[in-house]
Enzyme design. Sequence first.
Site, PDB file in Angstrom:
ATOM      1  N   TYR A 150       0.814  -1.222   0.000  1.00 46.51           N
ATOM      2  CA  TYR A 150       0.000   0.000   0.000  1.00 46.51           C
ATOM      3  C   TYR A 150       0.843   1.266   0.000  1.00 46.51           C
ATOM      4  CZ  TYR A 150      -4.218  -2.607   0.754  1.00 46.51           C
ATOM      5  OH  TYR A 150      -5.274  -3.445   0.597  1.00 46.51           O
ATOM      6  N   LYS A 217       3.273 -13.777   6.363  1.00 48.32           N
ATOM      7  CA  LYS A 217       3.569 -14.773   5.337  1.00 48.32           C
ATOM      8  C   LYS A 217       5.090 -14.889   5.245  1.00 48.32           C
ATOM      9  CE  LYS A 217       1.951 -17.410   2.089  1.00 48.32           C
ATOM     10  NZ  LYS A 217       1.431 -18.708   2.401  1.00 48.32           N
ATOM     11  N   ASP A 270      -2.261 -17.817   5.453  1.00 48.20           N
ATOM     12  CA  ASP A 270      -3.243 -18.740   4.867  1.00 48.20           C
ATOM     13  C   ASP A 270      -3.808 -19.672   5.942  1.00 48.20           C
ATOM     14  OD1 ASP A 270      -0.562 -19.437   4.772  1.00 48.20           O
ATOM     15  OD2 ASP A 270      -0.825 -20.957   3.240  1.00 48.20           O
ATOM     16  N   ASP A 294      -5.984  -6.139   5.329  1.00 42.51           N
ATOM     17  CA  ASP A 294      -7.093  -5.742   4.459  1.00 42.51           C
ATOM     18  C   ASP A 294      -8.015  -6.941   4.229  1.00 42.51           C
ATOM     19  OD1 ASP A 294      -8.675  -4.345   2.752  1.00 42.51           O
ATOM     20  OD2 ASP A 294      -7.238  -4.228   1.118  1.00 42.51           O
TER      21      ASP A 294
END
Length: 403
Positions: A150, A217, A270, A294
């Site tokens: 972002y 992640k 995930d 988000d």
Amino acid sequence: MGTGITLSDKGTMIIPDDPIIPIIAGDGVGPDIWNATRPVLDAAVEKAYEGRREVAWLPIRAGETCWKETGEFVPRESMDAITTYRVALKGPLSTPVGKGFRSVNVLLRRLFDLYACIRPVSHIPGVPSPVKDPDAVNMVIFRENTEDLYAGIEWDAGTDEAARIIALIRELTGRELRPDSAIGIKPISETGSKRLVRMAIQYALDHKLPSVTLVHKGNIMKFTEGGFRRWGYECAAEEFGDVTITEEEVSKNGGVVPAGRIVIKDRITDAMFQQILLRPREYSVLAMPNLNGDYMSDALAAQVGGLGMAPGSNVGDGYAIFEATHGTAPKYTGLDKINPGSMILSGALMFDYMGWTEAADLIRKGIAAAVAARTVTYDLARQMEGATEVACSAFGKAICRHM
Ligand code: NAP
């Protein structure tokens, strides 16, 4: 009328009994939901404090409608008002594609360095949900708001800049990227990660919550997302060592969490998307980089009934903007139809932040009772058997009656 919020020497906000609070009603359905929200917030304050406290709302402008009328997305007076009064409430804002900066929301976050997007997610009994046990969800998301993909540093495929970055990557890594690649940059810093995790742990301490989970992640993006994880653990150990414990330390301690300690965990993103569906009771405060946050915010909001009832806030050091989390829903503009719940609950969150918890609790009580009485807006009515569909403003009035 009214008095401005100020900062103490220690950086905490000093809230007067008659704070001036700038309000941006916003674009699209923004004015509809603000018209329904204001009476609810005022009624809650009146009922809780019987005239001893009152908000002095200060309407200010920003967004697309403002741009069409004044040529500016965020006029100087609006920026000055937020700078002076520190806490603001806003409805949704739209940004026309291809005109100047990407998003007025992103601009406001950057201008006031609102580095944490905080979204509490819990279920109001009776609100329709797609999951079997929505009441098991009770989490607060801390999403980093200023970094990651972002940051807005990207180049279109075929541009000179993209070609130069591709050449630089070839030189630094020996790797060949396709020449028709668009390129985006993902900065995640120690400073940005630690200040977010610090705020999340402090929140867990202040609210006596059991754990903070770092969602990342880092198995794939070792230095950016992996850095977020590492700096998060470092922050916990260095700054909150006497009140936190890691999951690994808990296992070594026979699975026992010593009294008064917050457990610091981490999960890969995930896997975490499965956990929020399968084992939501095991999670409390979540801290994560921007993009994970988000996705996770909307997924969790859906579990408890959708964006129409999801409050949000953007908080920095000395500034905070509370906001409806949904967009401008243009097809409903001016119809007095949309659900004002998100903005009303954001107002409650703002009162919590100001220490006006009695007013905040009355708002949540009013909403829960209005839903229990099945007097709800179209979005909830279409999923609830035997519900009476009411207009946006009428839902606000029902909330006031039920406080
Ligand atoms: P949206 O405005 O959130 O609306 C999409 C759909 O979500 C609506 O058609 C409606 O579904 C449902 N919805 C949204 N708000 C609701 C509410 N309060 N009550 C009940 N249902 C609600 O998303 P969008 O159409 O993608 O975005 C429109 C504009 O908003 C864009 O310009 C975007 O940039 C902007 N935006 C602003 C913000 C912000 O200011 N924070 C956030 C997101 C998007 P149904 O049609 O099924 O009734």
